[in-house]
Design a protein around this motif. Structure first.
Motif, PDB file in Angstrom:
ATOM      1  N   VAL A  39       0.886  -1.228   0.036  1.00 45.61           N
ATOM      2  CA  VAL A  39       0.040   0.102  -0.002  1.00 45.61           C
ATOM      3  C   VAL A  39       0.800   1.144  -0.110  1.00 45.61           C
ATOM      4  O   VAL A  39       1.520   1.514   0.853  1.00 45.61           O
ATOM      5  CB  VAL A  39      -0.804  -0.072   1.378  1.00 45.61           C
ATOM      6  CG1 VAL A  39      -1.830   1.205   1.320  1.00 45.61           C
ATOM      7  CG2 VAL A  39      -1.731  -1.441   1.181  1.00 45.61           C
ATOM      8  N   ALA A  63      -5.279   2.208  -0.093  1.00 47.64           N
ATOM      9  CA  ALA A  63      -6.350   1.968   1.184  1.00 47.64           C
ATOM     10  C   ALA A  63      -7.348   1.982   1.021  1.00 47.64           C
ATOM     11  O   ALA A  63      -8.366   0.784   1.416  1.00 47.64           O
ATOM     12  CB  ALA A  63      -5.710   3.047   2.098  1.00 47.64           C
ATOM     13  N   LEU A  80      -4.010  -3.739   6.649  1.00 45.74           N
ATOM     14  CA  LEU A  80      -3.078  -2.933   5.373  1.00 45.74           C
ATOM     15  C   LEU A  80      -1.811  -2.990   5.673  1.00 45.74           C
ATOM     16  O   LEU A  80      -1.285  -3.008   6.963  1.00 45.74           O
ATOM     17  CB  LEU A  80      -3.555  -1.471   5.155  1.00 45.74           C
ATOM     18  CG  LEU A  80      -5.078  -1.310   4.771  1.00 45.74           C
ATOM     19  CD1 LEU A  80      -5.327   0.184   4.910  1.00 45.74           C
ATOM     20  CD2 LEU A  80      -5.377  -1.901   3.545  1.00 45.74           C
ATOM     21  N   THR A 108       2.222  -1.036   4.619  1.00 40.16           N
ATOM     22  CA  THR A 108       2.709  -0.332   3.914  1.00 40.16           C
ATOM     23  C   THR A 108       4.395  -0.542   4.022  1.00 40.16           C
ATOM     24  O   THR A 108       4.910  -1.392   5.175  1.00 40.16           O
ATOM     25  CB  THR A 108       2.744   1.133   4.408  1.00 40.16           C
ATOM     26  OG1 THR A 108       3.320   1.319   5.555  1.00 40.16           O
ATOM     27  CG2 THR A 108       1.012   1.424   4.545  1.00 40.16           C
ATOM     28  N   ALA A 131      -4.720   5.244   5.385  1.00 36.37           N
ATOM     29  CA  ALA A 131      -4.959   4.018   5.849  1.00 36.37           C
ATOM     30  C   ALA A 131      -5.811   3.851   7.029  1.00 36.37           C
ATOM     31  O   ALA A 131      -6.711   3.149   7.219  1.00 36.37           O
ATOM     32  CB  ALA A 131      -3.625   3.359   5.963  1.00 36.37           C
ATOM     33  N   THR A 135      -9.778   4.300   6.867  1.00 39.21           N
ATOM     34  CA  THR A 135     -10.197   3.021   6.484  1.00 39.21           C
ATOM     35  C   THR A 135     -11.068   2.382   7.520  1.00 39.21           C
ATOM     36  O   THR A 135     -11.901   1.388   7.586  1.00 39.21           O
ATOM     37  CB  THR A 135      -9.639   2.069   5.774  1.00 39.21           C
ATOM     38  OG1 THR A 135      -8.646   1.587   6.329  1.00 39.21           O
ATOM     39  CG2 THR A 135      -9.103   2.835   4.333  1.00 39.21           C
ATOM     40  N   VAL A 148      -3.404  -1.177  10.572  1.00 41.77           N
ATOM     41  CA  VAL A 148      -2.494  -0.770   9.762  1.00 41.77           C
ATOM     42  C   VAL A 148      -0.942  -1.362  10.296  1.00 41.77           C
ATOM     43  O   VAL A 148      -0.694  -0.968  11.337  1.00 41.77           O
ATOM     44  CB  VAL A 148      -2.236   0.636   9.452  1.00 41.77           C
ATOM     45  CG1 VAL A 148      -1.158   0.912   8.434  1.00 41.77           C
ATOM     46  CG2 VAL A 148      -3.550   1.310   8.967  1.00 41.77           C
TER      47      VAL A 148
END
Length: 211
Positions: A73, A79, A90, A92, A103, A106, A110
């Motif tokens: 991501v 995201a 998610l 990153t 992110a 959402t 994360v």
């Protein structure tokens, strides 16, 4: 900015989070099922191909028993797209303010990426305690993470990048490592051949690793 932190148990779901590149949407469901059969209950589908988002949709709909994440991501749009497709967390590779904000908006957990002590401290200030260490081997590997454990004892990491069967146990032996991420469970040639039994066997070996 407040962090939507990864639940502590995400890094404890499995000693290995498979980091998967899917080129063919038809591979998504049998791949996820093969991992589950092998004892791996989590998957990170990377947003590196056009098949990634449809693959996430298929896995979310047909293999709900696996904890489904979206990786790589790298821009805010990723995201929202991943969340809409059915991702449940998610990941990153690195962290910028705009990316983290998108992110977090959402509502999904994360796992933000960090490669240095300064980056890890910046994320800790935002409330994150579970981080992706990427690219693990290139950024200093086991020795670097061991050095971080002393001054940053409240942070846990999922090292990814250059991690495989030969060094996974070394990472997992560190007190600040909850799990590792790797692509070795789903080699491109194995996926292209549709050899799901091979994926299951690799998953079984990975599930036997001790965190």
């Amino acid at each position: 900015m407040s962090a939507t932190n990864v639940p502590t148990d995400l890094l404890d779901v499995s000693p290995v989070i498979p980091v998967v590149v899917i080129d063919d949407v038809e591979h998504a469901v049998p791949l996820a099922r093969a991992l589950v059969r092998g004892g791996i209950a989590v998957i990170e589908v990377t947003l590196r191909t056009t098949a990634a988002l449809p693959a996430i949709e298929r896995i979310a709909a047909e293999v709900p028993e696996i904890l489904l994440g979206a990786g790589t991501v790298t821009v805010p749009a990723h995201a929202t797209q991943a969340a809409s497709a059915g991702a449940r967390f998610l990941v990153t590779p690195g962290s910028t303010r705009n990316l983290l904000q998108a992110a977090e908006e959402t509502g999904l957990p994360v796992l933000p990426g960090a490669a240095t002590a300064s980056e890890a401290l910046a994320l800790a200030e935002l409330g994150y305690s579970s981080l992706k260490f990427f690219p693990a081997e290139a950024a200093g590997g086991i020795g670097y993470l061991r050095s971080l454990a002393g001054p940053l004892p409240n942070l846990r990491f999922c090292p990814t990048g250059g991690v495989g069967p030969a060094n996974a146990e070394g990472y997992l032996a560190l007190p600040n490592v909850g799990c590792v991420g790797g692509s070795w469970l789903t080699p491109a040639a194995v996926l292209a051949a549709g050899d799901w039994d091979a994926v299951t066997a690799l998953a079984e070996d990975a599930a036997a690793l001790t965190a």
